[in-house]
Design an enzyme around this catalytic site. Structure first.
Site, PDB file in Angstrom:
ATOM      1  N   LYS A 178      43.336  -4.505  23.071  1.00 43.17           N
ATOM      2  CA  LYS A 178      42.102  -5.119  22.604  1.00 43.17           C
ATOM      3  C   LYS A 178      40.957  -4.235  23.092  1.00 43.17           C
ATOM      4  CE  LYS A 178      38.674  -8.143  22.063  1.00 43.17           C
ATOM      5  NZ  LYS A 178      37.673  -7.412  22.887  1.00 43.17           N
ATOM      6  N   GLY A 235      38.295  -8.952  33.530  1.00 46.42           N
ATOM      7  CA  GLY A 235      37.022  -9.411  32.989  1.00 46.42           C
ATOM      8  C   GLY A 235      36.557 -10.691  33.656  1.00 46.42           C
ATOM      9  N   SER A 236      35.849 -11.506  32.902  1.00 44.42           N
ATOM     10  CA  SER A 236      35.223 -12.699  33.461  1.00 44.42           C
ATOM     11  C   SER A 236      36.258 -13.760  33.817  1.00 44.42           C
ATOM     12  CB  SER A 236      34.226 -13.292  32.458  1.00 44.42           C
ATOM     13  OG  SER A 236      34.900 -13.926  31.393  1.00 44.42           O
ATOM     14  N   ARG A 237      35.890 -14.589  34.784  1.00 45.84           N
ATOM     15  CA  ARG A 237      36.806 -15.648  35.211  1.00 45.84           C
ATOM     16  C   ARG A 237      37.051 -16.645  34.087  1.00 45.84           C
ATOM     17  NH1 ARG A 237      36.126 -19.270  40.654  1.00 45.84           N
ATOM     18  NH2 ARG A 237      35.411 -17.234  41.402  1.00 45.84           N
ATOM     19  N   GLY A 240      39.404 -15.141  31.457  1.00 45.18           N
ATOM     20  CA  GLY A 240      40.727 -14.924  32.035  1.00 45.18           C
ATOM     21  C   GLY A 240      41.496 -16.214  32.241  1.00 45.18           C
ATOM     22  N   GLU A 257      42.612  -9.785  36.579  1.00 47.17           N
ATOM     23  CA  GLU A 257      41.633  -9.412  37.593  1.00 47.17           C
ATOM     24  C   GLU A 257      40.331 -10.082  37.176  1.00 47.17           C
ATOM     25  OE1 GLU A 257      39.058  -5.672  39.109  1.00 47.17           O
ATOM     26  OE2 GLU A 257      41.093  -5.200  38.444  1.00 47.17           O
ATOM     27  N   CYS A 294      34.290  -3.742  40.492  1.00 48.44           N
ATOM     28  CA  CYS A 294      34.934  -4.970  40.939  1.00 48.44           C
ATOM     29  C   CYS A 294      35.098  -4.998  42.453  1.00 48.44           C
ATOM     30  CB  CYS A 294      36.283  -5.143  40.248  1.00 48.44           C
ATOM     31  SG  CYS A 294      37.296  -3.661  40.268  1.00 48.44           S
ATOM     32  N   GLU A 386      29.480 -14.827  41.795  1.00 50.03           N
ATOM     33  CA  GLU A 386      29.573 -13.374  41.663  1.00 50.03           C
ATOM     34  C   GLU A 386      28.362 -12.851  40.899  1.00 50.03           C
ATOM     35  OE1 GLU A 386      32.770  -9.928  40.394  1.00 50.03           O
ATOM     36  OE2 GLU A 386      32.661 -11.742  39.178  1.00 50.03           O
TER      37      GLU A 386
END
Length: 524
Positions: A178, A235-237, A240, A257, A294, A386
């Protein structure tokens, strides 16, 4: 306007579009020339079908075929290094030199070559033979892997060339990548080179496929599809966790991650001994790459007092006087603004000048905030918001016991660092907090900022949730990263000639050769 083609089953074809998007240059805020398609489910379905077939074909080929592909891909990337980095610079605002051309691109090709070596060597598969019971096992490919790359590393973590990609292919799996919407042109260039390498080295044409974007529903549906072997996401929480929920529902392994604030504790002796030096080290690390790593040190815990005040004042001076970098996208800019607001609402005070951003490009002021240890412990979740970018939070602790409590209230992180006095006078404090820190992070550092992530076999780029989806795996470090995209295959009383070569008592005579674009077994 022209819409870029997608790569499915070894062919460049016009997407079955459900929409289009157009990236922007963050250095100017101006749209970039081309548009890119949002693929409908028919494209996803076709890619999964082709990947499923490629997975079967890859099983019949030797590991040398995968190794040669990865090596050749690295060579092709190096041959086009300047044009790739120029496009990545246009799409991300990251500088060509030294960041992209001299650091990130060499890291990318190094990862590909390390993965090639691991594939050819085969020891990553951990072949195990119980001769007495005639039971044998090894790790084998898991099937098509979907890789979602992040926005902050357009090369080294790219879904078309980064660490997840390299590990998945080295383990014997086809990849459906992607592309990231912030740098789709860079992804297109890498996909073209990947296809060229596939054709030159005789791999199945659908070993690497690429879609630029899908609807949220179709992206989730792909991860939950029975044809998908595993997925990797950086990427973003929020995104994910949505993917993880779907994957978990059907038992598909997914490696995430998500977020990390990477706590740094400076103990009293270190602060007295070299506070000025540490202020410079912290500022450089925090503002490097506009804080878009990160492993950026987003939380610093200091013992309150005169030495801490001097450290903070030096950091404020450096934050205010340092150039304001360009953020990767307008989305990053918006999210960073929201994160700073959330931290301030939780009780943090902004110490730096908030008027230094450049409105002509995507940017936010270099921002340093401060909160007391007591205030942090009252709202630990909000104080751990974050702030992805050139922002950090300083927490002033009244005692080593309070520092232990702060560390105990932290979520899982990729890294954690403790600075202590060189004469070991901080050892008592260190011994009290190290066990707490150790349980909260994947990688523990001493006297070193966490920003760099070496591509070493011993590296762990992972950690307890939400730094990653599973604390037992790493996204960086070969050969360990390959096992994420494998399943353990056991052979019980299987006849010798039917076993994989690595499990045979004696390897069969003959060697694999690439002849006219096809791998065949020829006599030695």
């Amino acid at each position: 306007m022209y819409s870029a083609p997608v790569l499915i089953a070894g062919e460049w074809r016009q997407a079955a579009e459900s929409g289009r998007f157009q990236p922007a240059n963050p250095s100017t805020r101006a749209p970039i020339e081309h548009q890119y398609p949002v693929s409908s489910w028919s494209d996803c379905d076709a890619a999964l079908d082709a990947a499923e077939q490629a997975a079967q074909e890859l099983k019949s080929l030797p590991a040398q075929a995968r190794a040669r592909f990865l090596e050749r891909f690295a060579e092709l990337i190096e041959a086009e290094a300047e044009s790739i980095c120029a496009r990545a610079h246009e799409e991300t605002g990251l500088p060509v030199k030294p960041r992209l051309l001299e650091v990130e691109l060499p890291r990318t090709t190094n990862q590909l070559r390390q993965a090639a070596s691991a594939a050819a060597d085969g020891s990553w598969a951990r072949a195990t033979i119980d001769t007495a019971a005639n039971i044998r096992s090894l790790h084998g490919p898991i099937g098509p892997v979907i890789v979602f790359g992040p926005n902050n590393f357009p090369l080294a973590f790219n879904g078309l060339a980064g660490g997840d990609f390299a590990a998945a292919v080295a383990a014997g799996n086809p990849v459906i990548a992607k592309a990231h919407s912030a740098h789709p042109g860079t992804c297109l260039m890498l996909a073209k080179l990947a296809l060229q390498a596939i054709k030159e080295t005789g791999l199945p044409l659908a070993t690497v496929q690429m879609l630029y974007a899908t609807s949220r529903a179709d992206g989730l549906k792909m991860v939950g599809d029975s044809r998908t072997g595993a997925a990797a996401f950086t990427g973003s929480r929020a995104a994910g966790l949505a993917l993880k929920q779907v994957a978990d529902a059907v038992g598909t392994p997914i490696y995430l991650e998500l977020s990390s604030i990477n706590p740094v504790v400076v103990l009293p002796g270190a602060l007295r001994e070299r506070g000025n030096e540490l202020a410079e080290e912290f500022t450089s690390s925090c503002l490097m790459g506009t804080g878009q790593f990160c492993t950026n040190p987003g939380l610093v815990i200091l013992p309150s007092g005169k030495d801490a005040e001097q450290f903070v004042n030096l950091c404020v001076e450096r934050f205010n006087s340092s150039p304001v970098g360009t953020l990767l996208s307008a989305g990053v800019e918006t999210n960073l603004s929201r994160a700073v607001e959330e931290l301030q609402t939780a009780g943090a005070t902004c110490l730096t000048d908030n008027t230094t951003a450049d409105p002509t490009r995507v940017s936010r002021p270099n921002t340093l905030l401060r909160v007391t240890g007591q205030a942090f412990l009252q709202q630990p979740e909000r104080c751990q918001t974050e702030a992805f970018g050139n922002t950090a939070l300083i927490v002033e602790s009244d005692s080593i016991d309070e520092t232990r409590q702060i560390l105990g209230a932290l979520e899982g992180n990729l890294t954690g660092c403790i600075y202590s006095a060189r004469d070991d006078s901080d050892d008592s404090d260190y011994n009290q907090i190290e066990p707490v820190m150790r349980n909260k992070v994947g990688r523990l550092l001493n006297d070193k900022m966490p920003t760099g992530v070496a591509v070493s076999p011993a590296m762990n780029h992972g950690g307890p949730f939400p730094a990653s989806g599973h604390p037992g795996f790493t996204a960086v470090g070969i050969p360990a990263s390959l096992t994420r995209f494998s399943k353990l295959d056991c052979y019980d009383n299987v006849r010798a000639h039917r076993l994989p070569p690595a499990l045979q008592d004696e390897n069969p005579t003959g060697a694999w050769r690439l002849v006219d674009g096809e791998w065949t077994k020829a006599p030695l």
